[in-house]
Motif scaffolding. Structure first.
Motif, PDB file in Angstrom:
ATOM      1  N   LEU A   1      57.951 -51.712  59.870  1.00 53.04           N
ATOM      2  CA  LEU A   1      58.552 -51.443  58.406  1.00 53.04           C
ATOM      3  C   LEU A   1      58.848 -50.114  58.111  1.00 53.04           C
ATOM      4  CD1 LEU A   1      56.132 -54.318  56.941  1.00 53.04           C
ATOM      5  CD2 LEU A   1      58.603 -54.617  57.347  1.00 53.04           C
ATOM      6  N   MET A   2      59.071 -49.381  59.022  1.00 51.74           N
ATOM      7  CA  MET A   2      59.443 -47.897  58.636  1.00 51.74           C
ATOM      8  C   MET A   2      60.636 -47.782  58.048  1.00 51.74           C
ATOM      9  SD  MET A   2      56.875 -45.713  59.169  1.00 51.74           S
ATOM     10  CE  MET A   2      58.048 -44.084  59.271  1.00 51.74           C
ATOM     11  N   ASN A   3      60.856 -47.106  57.001  1.00 50.80           N
ATOM     12  CA  ASN A   3      62.201 -46.779  56.427  1.00 50.80           C
ATOM     13  C   ASN A   3      62.942 -48.000  55.522  1.00 50.80           C
ATOM     14  OD1 ASN A   3      62.879 -44.383  56.487  1.00 50.80           O
ATOM     15  ND2 ASN A   3      63.488 -44.286  58.721  1.00 50.80           N
ATOM     16  N   SER A   4      61.711 -49.213  55.430  1.00 51.83           N
ATOM     17  CA  SER A   4      62.181 -50.142  54.645  1.00 51.83           C
ATOM     18  C   SER A   4      61.351 -50.315  53.294  1.00 51.83           C
ATOM     19  CB  SER A   4      62.278 -51.485  55.198  1.00 51.83           C
ATOM     20  OG  SER A   4      60.826 -52.165  55.168  1.00 51.83           O
ATOM     21  N   LEU A   5      62.014 -50.832  52.323  1.00 51.48           N
ATOM     22  CA  LEU A   5      61.236 -50.961  50.790  1.00 51.48           C
ATOM     23  C   LEU A   5      59.922 -51.653  51.130  1.00 51.48           C
ATOM     24  CD1 LEU A   5      64.378 -50.914  48.365  1.00 51.48           C
ATOM     25  CD2 LEU A   5      62.220 -48.904  49.017  1.00 51.48           C
ATOM     26  N   VAL A   6      60.175 -52.916  51.922  1.00 52.15           N
ATOM     27  CA  VAL A   6      59.193 -53.686  51.932  1.00 52.15           C
ATOM     28  C   VAL A   6      57.903 -52.977  52.719  1.00 52.15           C
ATOM     29  CG1 VAL A   6      58.494 -55.669  53.457  1.00 52.15           C
ATOM     30  CG2 VAL A   6      60.587 -55.687  52.776  1.00 52.15           C
ATOM     31  N   GLY A   7      57.976 -51.964  53.507  1.00 49.35           N
ATOM     32  CA  GLY A   7      56.916 -51.134  53.916  1.00 49.35           C
ATOM     33  C   GLY A   7      56.105 -50.430  52.872  1.00 49.35           C
TER      34      GLY A   7
ATOM     35  N   PRO B   1      55.599 -43.537  49.730  1.00 46.04           N
ATOM     36  CA  PRO B   1      56.996 -43.522  49.993  1.00 46.04           C
ATOM     37  C   PRO B   1      57.377 -42.112  50.908  1.00 46.04           C
ATOM     38  CG  PRO B   1      57.147 -44.064  47.806  1.00 46.04           C
ATOM     39  CD  PRO B   1      55.682 -43.835  48.331  1.00 46.04           C
ATOM     40  N   LEU B   2      56.554 -41.200  50.626  1.00 48.18           N
ATOM     41  CA  LEU B   2      56.839 -40.141  51.548  1.00 48.18           C
ATOM     42  C   LEU B   2      56.782 -39.993  52.984  1.00 48.18           C
ATOM     43  CD1 LEU B   2      56.972 -36.928  51.267  1.00 48.18           C
ATOM     44  CD2 LEU B   2      54.318 -36.621  51.142  1.00 48.18           C
ATOM     45  N   PHE B   3      55.414 -41.007  53.370  1.00 45.45           N
ATOM     46  CA  PHE B   3      55.130 -41.172  54.535  1.00 45.45           C
ATOM     47  C   PHE B   3      56.118 -42.333  55.062  1.00 45.45           C
ATOM     48  CE2 PHE B   3      51.234 -39.604  56.397  1.00 45.45           C
ATOM     49  CZ  PHE B   3      50.808 -38.555  55.284  1.00 45.45           C
ATOM     50  N   ILE B   4      56.448 -43.329  54.456  1.00 47.32           N
ATOM     51  CA  ILE B   4      57.110 -44.592  54.845  1.00 47.32           C
ATOM     52  C   ILE B   4      58.782 -44.248  54.987  1.00 47.32           C
ATOM     53  CG2 ILE B   4      57.374 -46.911  54.717  1.00 47.32           C
ATOM     54  CD1 ILE B   4      54.425 -46.226  55.218  1.00 47.32           C
ATOM     55  N   LEU B   5      59.223 -43.535  53.884  1.00 50.31           N
ATOM     56  CA  LEU B   5      60.649 -43.721  53.846  1.00 50.31           C
ATOM     57  C   LEU B   5      61.105 -42.416  54.451  1.00 50.31           C
ATOM     58  CD1 LEU B   5      60.926 -45.269  50.381  1.00 50.31           C
ATOM     59  CD2 LEU B   5      61.064 -46.325  52.567  1.00 50.31           C
TER      60      LEU B   5
END
Lengths: 336, 289
Positions: B148-154, B227-231
């Motif tokens: 789910l990296m780079n997805s809003l769901v993540g 968001p900093l980590f995931i997106l």
């Protein structure tokens, strides 16, 4: 946990309800009607609690457990961790002067937050806790910084506090140019700058909950004291402050935990490398800089575990020794 | 304004009593405090109306002349609106998820007698002690393994999970306050527990639901570390990441950064002014000792 949501009287009423509900005159609740019913009830419980529990376990509890596992490996973050190093990461953490410095900064932030914000917020709340025109407007305005995101706050303050920034410009303009400082990068000052930003951002929250606590104090008490000839400050000191105790202890708890976890503001204002030279690094910025940003995920997880354990120990001690009288029954009550 | 949603006011203001003007000293102090609170915000907003030359020559001055170009650039570019959209999607989904799951779980904890519900409550409540910072590194790995990296769901799923403790803590007392008689009457009339849930619990819990929904929304809207980590992909940035990216990309263009920053503040401020009573009142009710 800690936030009290029931007044004692409410709780007592509930208890009475429950005992009579199971008693004689009132018909027994539906759940006792038949065995099929109880299966149905179980199914309902699972369907209703299940989703929340799964989410909570997988994204809150499970990650923390995994951190404990990954923390034993030297691991770059891809593939399964294989390079088991035991407690090596933890030894490294506690021998790294950068971490110990960050830890001490967290300690300073905890103490200064309590010492600076608490009294200021109480004074403000006492002043504003009277019926006067514009009271709600004042409350809202004080609360605004709390609503704005950390990034906006950090970006704005960061620009304002640069050495050629607005604050120094303003000081010069009003003839106090001698007070102009290198607010962000001078290690002797940077921590105070951080505290200024933290206080600005979070004091509104403290004022609001103190005002809430003050409104729970019966007016009859202060009126009676007034009739007996007590002065304004005597009333505040002898009646208001002691009765504000529970609110104060909850705020202090939230403030301590928040100070231990502080990340956003430091990371945004000081960036990932300057914080350590300016003396404002925290455990969380250390974790991000030494874990994620340098690819040492095993090590980053170990730092997360250390933060977790420190927060947990402090939280438990605090609840055990400071908040005990507030939380008595607040959690266990649901088991009645 | 003395809104306490969970508990009635102890000393209601007598009808017809006029509000007095307070002590001038109090107003004076309040005025100073408010000026201190609002000055940095004013600096950001006014700074957006200046040019970089103005900012360099007089860092603390007023716009002279007022320059609207910075704001127009941001408003007519697509970056800002795209990030507003991403933030809105994330915040709305987080709010819905937290509220729906929170109401369901709170209903069980509040009204179903069964072994272990105290433990369940304590488990969720314990979540309050651990903000997202402490779990962020392992959480990043969980999200990565889920693809789910780079997805809003993540971002949304963990945000829902981390919003649940507050939601449940605020809602449980609400749902418990519904009189037992009401429930029993409904059962006698042949209403099932689930039917009771829809017909009685959901409507009666609305004030608490709104409060918790607002808290979840603000938490998501302002969220930064997750968001900093995931997106990592700029196309998925939410507003806080966008502000920071913009600030580093246009580091020399201070005026434009200030314009972008103040525009990103507006949605939160509008939202706050709409729900101010609920937010302040909700905190008041929830944290009261």
């Amino acid at each position: 946990m800690t936030i009290r949501t029931h007044s004692p009287s409410q709780r007592r009423v509930n208890a009475i309800d429950e005992s009579t509900g199971a008693g004689t005159i009132v018909p027994a609740p539906a759940r006792r009607r038949s065995k099929g019913q109880s299966w149905r009830t179980r199914l309902e419980i699972i369907v209703l609690v299940g989703p929340a529990l799964v989410m909570f376990l997988s994204f809150v509890i499970f990650p923390v457990a995994m951190a404990a596992y990954y923390g034993f490996f030297r691991w770059k973050g891809y593939g399964a961790p294989t390079d088991f190093v035991g407690l090596q990461n933890y030894l490294t953490i506690f021998q790294d002067s950068a971490f110990l410095e960050a830890l001490s900064h967290n300690g300073i932030i905890v103490v200064l937050s309590l010492v600076l914000q608490g009294p200021a917020a109480i004074l403000l709340a006492l002043l504003l806790n009277r019926r006067m025109r514009g009271q709600s407007l004042i409350r809202v305005l004080i609360f605004i910084p709390y609503v704005i995101s950390e990034v906006v706050v950090g970006t704005g303050w960061g620009l304002m506090l640069q050495s050629a920034g607005a604050l120094n410009g303003f000081l010069e303009k009003i003839g106090l140019g001698a007070l102009a400082q290198d607010w962000l990068s001078d290690p002797a000052i940077a921590m105070w700058t951080l505290m200024l930003i933290i206080t600005w951002k979070y004091i509104g929250f403290a004022v609001i909950i103190f005002l809430a606590g003050l409104q729970g104090i019966p007016e009859e008490l202060t009126e009676a004291a007034q009739i007996d000839g007590a002065s304004f400050w005597q009333i505040q000191r002898r009646i208001t402050l002691p009765l504000l105790g529970p609110t104060l202890r909850i705020w202090a708890f939230l403030s301590i935990i928040g100070s231990l976890q502080l990340f956003d503001l430091v990371y945004i204002v000081w960036g990932q490398y300057i914080a350590s030279t300016a003396g404002t690094s925290t455990m969380a910025t250390y974790m991000v800089a030494s874990g994620r940003n340098s690819g040492n995920y095993g090590f980053g997880n170990a730092v997360a575990v250390v933060m977790f354990v420190i927060s947990l120990v402090i939280a438990l001690l605090y609840q055990r020794f400071v908040m005990r009288r507030d939380t008595e029954g607040a959690i266990t009550e649901s088991e009645k | 304004m003395v809104t306490t949603t969970l508990r009635p006011r102890l000393s209601p203001r007598r009808a017809g009593e006029k509000l007095r003007w307070g002590n001038p000293v109090v107003y004076f102090i309040a005025l100073i405090v408010i000026a201190l609170m609002l000055a940095p915000i004013a600096y950001v907003i006014l700074g957006g109306f200046r040019t970089n030359a103005q900012i360099t020559t007089d860092p603390s001055g007023f716009p002279a002349p007022w320059e609207i170009g910075n704001y127009l650039d941001v408003l007519f570019g697509s970056v800002f609106w795209h990030q507003v959209l991403n933030s809105t999607i994330a915040a709305v989904a987080t709010t819905l998820g937290a509220v729906v799951l929170g109401v369901m779980a709170s209903y069980v904890i509040a009204r179903y007698p069964f072994r272990g519900r105290g433990i369940l409550y304590s488990l969720f409540a314990a979540g309050l002690m651990f903000p997202i910072t402490v779990a962020i590194t392992p959480l990043y790995i969980v999200i990565k393994n889920l693809g789910l990296m780079n997805s809003l769901v993540g971002v949304i799923l963990p945000q829902i999970a981390f919003a649940l403790p507050v939601t449940i803590i605020i809602l449980v007392p609400f749902l418990r306050a519904i009189p037992r008689e009401l429930e029993e009457a409904a059962f006698i009339d042949g209403c099932s527990r689930i039917g009771f849930f829809w017909r009685m619990v959901v409507p009666l819990a609305t004030p608490g639901v709104i409060t918790t929904g607002i808290l979840a929304f603000i938490g998501s809207w302002n969220g930064y570390i997750l968001p900093l980590f995931i997106l990592n992909d700029a196309a998925t940035f939410t507003l806080p990441l966008g502000v920071q990216a913009f600030a580093s990309q246009y580091a020399v263009d201070t005026a434009k950064v200030l314009a972008f920053t103040s525009l990103s503040m507006i949605p939160a401020l509008v939202f706050f002014s709409l729900f101010e009573r609920r937010i302040v009142g909700g905190l008041t009710g929830a944290v009261k000792g």
